[in-house]
Design a protein around this motif. Structure first.
Motif, PDB file in Angstrom:
ATOM      1  N   GLU A 277       0.857  -1.184   0.000  1.00  0.00           N
ATOM      2  CA  GLU A 277       0.000   0.000   0.000  1.00  0.00           C
ATOM      3  C   GLU A 277       0.896   1.237   0.000  1.00  0.00           C
ATOM      4  O   GLU A 277       1.677   1.452   0.929  1.00  0.00           O
ATOM      5  CB  GLU A 277      -0.913   0.014   1.215  1.00  0.00           C
TER       6      GLU A 277
ATOM      7  N   ASN B  86       0.950   5.518  -0.821  1.00  0.00           N
ATOM      8  CA  ASN B  86       0.089   6.687  -0.937  1.00  0.00           C
ATOM      9  C   ASN B  86       0.531   7.666  -2.014  1.00  0.00           C
ATOM     10  O   ASN B  86      -0.297   8.418  -2.533  1.00  0.00           O
ATOM     11  CB  ASN B  86       0.026   7.431   0.401  1.00  0.00           C
TER      12      ASN B  86
ATOM     13  N   ALA C  17      -6.385   0.461 -10.894  1.00  0.00           N
ATOM     14  CA  ALA C  17      -7.767   0.636 -10.450  1.00  0.00           C
ATOM     15  C   ALA C  17      -7.886   1.835  -9.502  1.00  0.00           C
ATOM     16  O   ALA C  17      -8.849   2.590  -9.575  1.00  0.00           O
ATOM     17  CB  ALA C  17      -8.262  -0.633  -9.774  1.00  0.00           C
ATOM     18  N   SER C  18      -6.909   2.001  -8.623  1.00  0.00           N
ATOM     19  CA  SER C  18      -6.877   3.141  -7.699  1.00  0.00           C
ATOM     20  C   SER C  18      -5.517   3.816  -7.820  1.00  0.00           C
ATOM     21  O   SER C  18      -4.615   3.549  -7.026  1.00  0.00           O
ATOM     22  CB  SER C  18      -7.093   2.674  -6.263  1.00  0.00           C
TER      23      SER C  18
ATOM     24  N   VAL D  92      -2.359   6.251  -7.606  1.00  0.00           N
ATOM     25  CA  VAL D  92      -1.821   7.130  -6.567  1.00  0.00           C
ATOM     26  C   VAL D  92      -1.161   8.318  -7.251  1.00  0.00           C
ATOM     27  O   VAL D  92      -0.755   8.229  -8.408  1.00  0.00           O
ATOM     28  CB  VAL D  92      -0.810   6.387  -5.663  1.00  0.00           C
TER      29      VAL D  92
ATOM     30  N   ALA E 177      -5.460  13.916  -3.280  1.00  0.00           N
ATOM     31  CA  ALA E 177      -5.817  12.507  -3.460  1.00  0.00           C
ATOM     32  C   ALA E 177      -6.852  12.080  -2.426  1.00  0.00           C
ATOM     33  O   ALA E 177      -7.757  11.305  -2.742  1.00  0.00           O
ATOM     34  CB  ALA E 177      -4.575  11.630  -3.356  1.00  0.00           C
TER      35      ALA E 177
ATOM     36  N   ARG F 252      -9.852  13.267  -3.785  1.00  0.00           N
ATOM     37  CA  ARG F 252     -10.004  12.831  -5.178  1.00  0.00           C
ATOM     38  C   ARG F 252     -10.231  13.983  -6.133  1.00  0.00           C
ATOM     39  O   ARG F 252     -11.043  13.930  -7.027  1.00  0.00           O
ATOM     40  CB  ARG F 252     -11.135  11.822  -5.311  1.00  0.00           C
TER      41      ARG F 252
END
Length: 164
Positions: free
Chosen positions: A54, A56, A80-81, A83, A132, A135
């Motif tokens: 994970e 950031n 998909a997500s 950073v 972030a 978003r």
């Protein structure tokens, strides 16, 4: 080996640069400011870490062997997500081409030219992480970052070399 300690609440930043000294400087700066730091020597290794860890935010050089910063930014944008990525380079000064603008066009949250003042990178990181979290797009430099809470370790006022 790269796992963040249990209970830690710090943001994890992946530093991607083939220059060992640049990574050391960035690691020292970011660690002194409360970030958990992971390092990769090129974009290929960074992509492997992004798949299992994970993270950031990524701070990446543009020119590296095996998988450069452009390829890394494109791969992160396809996640998909995704950073935020802060791209950095010193090559613009000798080529005359604007590689930082190209990185920005590819989707980097921010760009910074080496050498740079440490406090500017810290503000870009804060801004990118805040954006972030909400978003949204990255806001202009320092518009939301806390003023001067940053710690600059001795000898790290400039990162990525000294200005000419």
């Amino acid at each position: 080996m790269y796992m963040q300690p249990p209970g830690a609440v710090r943001n994890t930043v992946l530093i991607v640069d083939d220059d060992v000294e640049a990574r050391r400087q960035l690691r020292n700066l970011l660690s002194a400011n409360g970030y958990w730091v992971i390092e990769a020597g090129n974009g290929r290794i960074a992509r492997e870490l992004l798949a299992v860890q994970e993270i950031n935010l990524v701070v990446s050089d543009i020119f590296m062997p095996e998988c450069d910063g452009f390829e890394l930014i494109a791969a992160i944008r396809a996640m998909a997500s995704p950073v935020p990525v802060i791209a950095m380079s010193d090559h613009e000064c000798w080529t005359g081409l604007n590689f930082l603008d190209a990185a920005n066009d590819l989707g980097a949250a921010a760009v910074i030219e080496k050498p740079f003042r440490a406090h500017l990178l810290l503000r870009l990181i804060d801004d990118a992480l805040l954006a972030a979290a909400h978003r949204g797009p990255v806001v202009p430099l320092g518009a939301v970052a806390e003023p001067e809470r940053k710690r600059i370790p001795a000898g790290l006022e400039w990162v990525g070399g000294r200005p000419a």
